[in-house]
Design a protein around this motif. Structure first.
Motif, PDB file in Angstrom:
ATOM      1  N   ILE A   2       0.839  -1.201   0.000  1.00 43.00           N
ATOM      2  CA  ILE A   2       0.000   0.000   0.000  1.00 43.00           C
ATOM      3  C   ILE A   2       0.874   1.251   0.000  1.00 43.00           C
ATOM      4  O   ILE A   2       0.654   2.177  -0.777  1.00 43.00           O
ATOM      5  N   HIS A   3       1.862   1.273   0.876  1.00 45.17           N
ATOM      6  CA  HIS A   3       2.732   2.453   0.962  1.00 45.17           C
ATOM      7  C   HIS A   3       3.556   2.636  -0.312  1.00 45.17           C
ATOM      8  O   HIS A   3       3.843   3.760  -0.721  1.00 45.17           O
ATOM      9  N   THR A   4       3.926   1.544  -0.954  1.00 41.70           N
ATOM     10  CA  THR A   4       4.748   1.630  -2.157  1.00 41.70           C
ATOM     11  C   THR A   4       3.944   2.065  -3.374  1.00 41.70           C
ATOM     12  O   THR A   4       4.385   2.930  -4.138  1.00 41.70           O
ATOM     13  N   PHE A   5       2.759   1.485  -3.580  1.00 37.43           N
ATOM     14  CA  PHE A   5       2.021   1.735  -4.812  1.00 37.43           C
ATOM     15  C   PHE A   5       0.895   2.760  -4.665  1.00 37.43           C
ATOM     16  O   PHE A   5       0.673   3.567  -5.553  1.00 37.43           O
ATOM     17  N   CYS A   6       0.178   2.719  -3.574  1.00 41.42           N
ATOM     18  CA  CYS A   6      -1.008   3.572  -3.439  1.00 41.42           C
ATOM     19  C   CYS A   6      -0.692   4.960  -2.898  1.00 41.42           C
ATOM     20  O   CYS A   6      -1.300   5.937  -3.327  1.00 41.42           O
ATOM     21  N   ASP A   7       0.244   5.067  -1.966  1.00 38.61           N
ATOM     22  CA  ASP A   7       0.549   6.379  -1.387  1.00 38.61           C
ATOM     23  C   ASP A   7       0.977   7.403  -2.438  1.00 38.61           C
ATOM     24  O   ASP A   7       0.453   8.521  -2.451  1.00 38.61           O
ATOM     25  N   PRO A   8       1.906   7.061  -3.339  1.00 44.81           N
ATOM     26  CA  PRO A   8       2.265   8.069  -4.357  1.00 44.81           C
ATOM     27  C   PRO A   8       1.091   8.455  -5.258  1.00 44.81           C
ATOM     28  O   PRO A   8       0.922   9.629  -5.619  1.00 44.81           O
ATOM     29  N   LEU A   9       0.255   7.486  -5.615  1.00 48.14           N
ATOM     30  CA  LEU A   9      -0.909   7.768  -6.457  1.00 48.14           C
ATOM     31  C   LEU A   9      -1.877   8.705  -5.755  1.00 48.14           C
ATOM     32  O   LEU A   9      -2.325   9.710  -6.334  1.00 48.14           O
ATOM     33  N   PHE A  10      -2.185   8.417  -4.501  1.00 50.26           N
ATOM     34  CA  PHE A  10      -3.126   9.257  -3.765  1.00 50.26           C
ATOM     35  C   PHE A  10      -2.548  10.644  -3.484  1.00 50.26           C
ATOM     36  O   PHE A  10      -3.271  11.637  -3.483  1.00 50.26           O
ATOM     37  N   GLU A  11      -1.238  10.716  -3.252  1.00 50.01           N
ATOM     38  CA  GLU A  11      -0.613  12.032  -3.068  1.00 50.01           C
ATOM     39  C   GLU A  11      -0.719  12.860  -4.343  1.00 50.01           C
ATOM     40  O   GLU A  11      -0.994  14.062  -4.294  1.00 50.01           O
ATOM     41  N   ALA A  12      -0.491  12.234  -5.492  1.00 50.26           N
ATOM     42  CA  ALA A  12      -0.589  12.949  -6.779  1.00 50.26           C
ATOM     43  C   ALA A  12      -2.016  13.425  -7.027  1.00 50.26           C
ATOM     44  O   ALA A  12      -2.243  14.581  -7.421  1.00 50.26           O
ATOM     45  N   ILE A  13      -2.982  12.556  -6.754  1.00 54.03           N
ATOM     46  CA  ILE A  13      -4.389  12.945  -6.937  1.00 54.03           C
ATOM     47  C   ILE A  13      -4.741  14.061  -5.965  1.00 54.03           C
ATOM     48  O   ILE A  13      -5.451  15.020  -6.318  1.00 54.03           O
ATOM     49  N   GLY A  14      -4.235  13.984  -4.754  1.00 56.86           N
ATOM     50  CA  GLY A  14      -4.485  15.035  -3.768  1.00 56.86           C
ATOM     51  C   GLY A  14      -3.910  16.368  -4.193  1.00 56.86           C
ATOM     52  O   GLY A  14      -4.537  17.416  -4.011  1.00 56.86           O
ATOM     53  N   ARG A  15      -2.718  16.373  -4.798  1.00 55.70           N
ATOM     54  CA  ARG A  15      -2.123  17.623  -5.267  1.00 55.70           C
ATOM     55  C   ARG A  15      -2.898  18.201  -6.444  1.00 55.70           C
ATOM     56  O   ARG A  15      -3.011  19.418  -6.567  1.00 55.70           O
ATOM     57  N   VAL A  16      -3.402  17.328  -7.295  1.00 54.11           N
ATOM     58  CA  VAL A  16      -4.196  17.814  -8.429  1.00 54.11           C
ATOM     59  C   VAL A  16      -5.451  18.515  -7.925  1.00 54.11           C
ATOM     60  O   VAL A  16      -5.790  19.621  -8.362  1.00 54.11           O
ATOM     61  N   PHE A  17      -6.148  17.892  -6.990  1.00 49.73           N
ATOM     62  CA  PHE A  17      -7.400  18.466  -6.501  1.00 49.73           C
ATOM     63  C   PHE A  17      -7.196  19.541  -5.437  1.00 49.73           C
ATOM     64  O   PHE A  17      -8.136  20.235  -5.089  1.00 49.73           O
ATOM     65  N   SER A  18      -5.980  19.717  -4.937  1.00 52.71           N
ATOM     66  CA  SER A  18      -5.749  20.726  -3.901  1.00 52.71           C
ATOM     67  C   SER A  18      -5.809  22.149  -4.460  1.00 52.71           C
ATOM     68  O   SER A  18      -6.041  23.096  -3.723  1.00 52.71           O
ATOM     69  N   SER A  19      -5.633  22.300  -5.756  1.00 53.77           N
ATOM     70  CA  SER A  19      -5.677  23.646  -6.349  1.00 53.77           C
ATOM     71  C   SER A  19      -7.095  24.071  -6.705  1.00 53.77           C
ATOM     72  O   SER A  19      -7.317  25.218  -7.082  1.00 53.77           O
ATOM     73  N   ILE A  20      -8.053  23.194  -6.594  1.00 54.77           N
ATOM     74  CA  ILE A  20      -9.442  23.527  -6.903  1.00 54.77           C
ATOM     75  C   ILE A  20     -10.054  24.225  -5.695  1.00 54.77           C
ATOM     76  O   ILE A  20      -9.964  23.749  -4.580  1.00 54.77           O
ATOM     77  N   ARG A  21     -10.654  25.395  -5.988  1.00 48.90           N
ATOM     78  CA  ARG A  21     -11.329  26.146  -4.926  1.00 48.90           C
ATOM     79  C   ARG A  21     -12.816  26.201  -5.271  1.00 48.90           C
ATOM     80  O   ARG A  21     -13.190  26.525  -6.385  1.00 48.90           O
ATOM     81  N   ALA A  22     -13.624  25.912  -4.280  1.00 45.86           N
ATOM     82  CA  ALA A  22     -15.070  25.939  -4.472  1.00 45.86           C
ATOM     83  C   ALA A  22     -15.672  26.931  -3.482  1.00 45.86           C
ATOM     84  O   ALA A  22     -15.296  26.965  -2.317  1.00 45.86           O
ATOM     85  N   THR A  23     -16.588  27.723  -3.972  1.00 36.91           N
ATOM     86  CA  THR A  23     -17.301  28.660  -3.113  1.00 36.91           C
ATOM     87  C   THR A  23     -18.793  28.432  -3.308  1.00 36.91           C
ATOM     88  O   THR A  23     -19.256  28.107  -4.401  1.00 36.91           O
ATOM     89  N   VAL A  24     -19.519  28.645  -2.252  1.00 37.12           N
ATOM     90  CA  VAL A  24     -20.960  28.448  -2.280  1.00 37.12           C
ATOM     91  C   VAL A  24     -21.599  29.777  -1.935  1.00 37.12           C
ATOM     92  O   VAL A  24     -21.261  30.409  -0.925  1.00 37.12           O
ATOM     93  N   ARG A  25     -22.515  30.234  -2.811  1.00 38.58           N
ATOM     94  CA  ARG A  25     -23.242  31.478  -2.557  1.00 38.58           C
ATOM     95  C   ARG A  25     -24.729  31.160  -2.515  1.00 38.58           C
ATOM     96  O   ARG A  25     -25.216  30.332  -3.283  1.00 38.58           O
ATOM     97  N   LYS A  26     -25.348  31.867  -1.643  1.00 39.27           N
ATOM     98  CA  LYS A  26     -26.796  31.693  -1.518  1.00 39.27           C
ATOM     99  C   LYS A  26     -27.447  32.956  -2.073  1.00 39.27           C
ATOM    100  O   LYS A  26     -27.256  34.054  -1.553  1.00 39.27           O
ATOM    101  N   GLU A  27     -28.209  32.824  -3.150  1.00 41.19           N
ATOM    102  CA  GLU A  27     -28.910  33.967  -3.756  1.00 41.19           C
ATOM    103  C   GLU A  27     -30.370  33.904  -3.441  1.00 41.19           C
ATOM    104  O   GLU A  27     -30.986  32.862  -3.482  1.00 41.19           O
ATOM    105  N   ILE A  28     -30.869  35.056  -3.121  1.00 46.42           N
ATOM    106  CA  ILE A  28     -32.295  35.115  -2.787  1.00 46.42           C
ATOM    107  C   ILE A  28     -33.048  35.912  -3.806  1.00 46.42           C
ATOM    108  O   ILE A  28     -32.716  36.833  -4.412  1.00 46.42           O
TER     109      ILE A  28
END
Length: 178
Positions: free
Chosen positions: A152-178
């Motif tokens: 797991i540490h050899t194969f999955c950790d690097p993959l999940f770290e890479a996916i985490g870095r890709v999605f870490s730059s995404i910013r989401a904001t939620v607005r409530k309009e009335i």
């Protein structure tokens, strides 16, 4: 000649050492013999049982405590004669008491034998089969879990770290309009 401290009273060079307390099986002094005779040996198989409180662990408190009032009851407005009610109570109580004693006298020892054999087999299987199997399984699974952890540490950790870095730059904001 030799010094007196190395010679026995009989003149022999060395003597067998004599313990002050003696052998545990054959005490050579009266004090130890008295101590051993005073100690009471308690055997598990011949322990003294309580003939008054025969359910000290309260195994059957909620199961078999059945009295006349738990089985037979007459609601208001439908009462039998008082003598019939008293005779029914006495009949129920005495019959239950003596029939239990009769069944215990006939089947008590054979049932104790059967349950003794059953629990001996159960104990034997638990001690000689179940616990060793569980222990060996835990030992084997520990080795397998180490190999699994390394994979797991050899194969999955690097993959999940890479996916985490890709999605870490995404910013989401939620607005409530009335």
């Amino acid at each position: 000649s030799r010094p007196r401290s190395l010679c026995s009273p009989q003149g022999f060079l060395y003597t067998a050492p004599v313990r002050e307390q003696g052998n545990i099986y054959k005490p050579n002094n009266k004090m130890m013999a008295d101590e051993l005779s005073e100690k009471a040996v308690h055997d598990v198989h011949t322990k003294e049982i309580d003939l008054v409180n025969r359910d000290p662990k309260h195994l059957n408190d909620d199961v078999v405590k059945i009295d006349f009032e738990d089985v037979i009851a007459e609601p208001e407005g439908t009462h039998s004669f008082d003598g019939i009610w008293k005779a029914s109570f006495t009949t129920f109580t005495v019959t239950k008491y003596w029939f239990y004693r009769l069944l215990s006298a006939i089947f008590g020892i054979p049932m104790a034998l059967i349950w003794g054999i059953y629990f001996a087999i159960l104990s034997f299987l638990h001690i000689w089969a179940v616990v060793p199997c569980i222990r060996s399984y835990l030992i084997e699974i520990q080795c397998i879990s180490r190999v699994y952890s390394i994979c797991i540490h050899t194969f999955c950790d690097p993959l999940f770290e890479a996916i985490g870095r890709v999605f870490s730059s995404i910013r989401a904001t939620v607005r409530k309009e009335i």
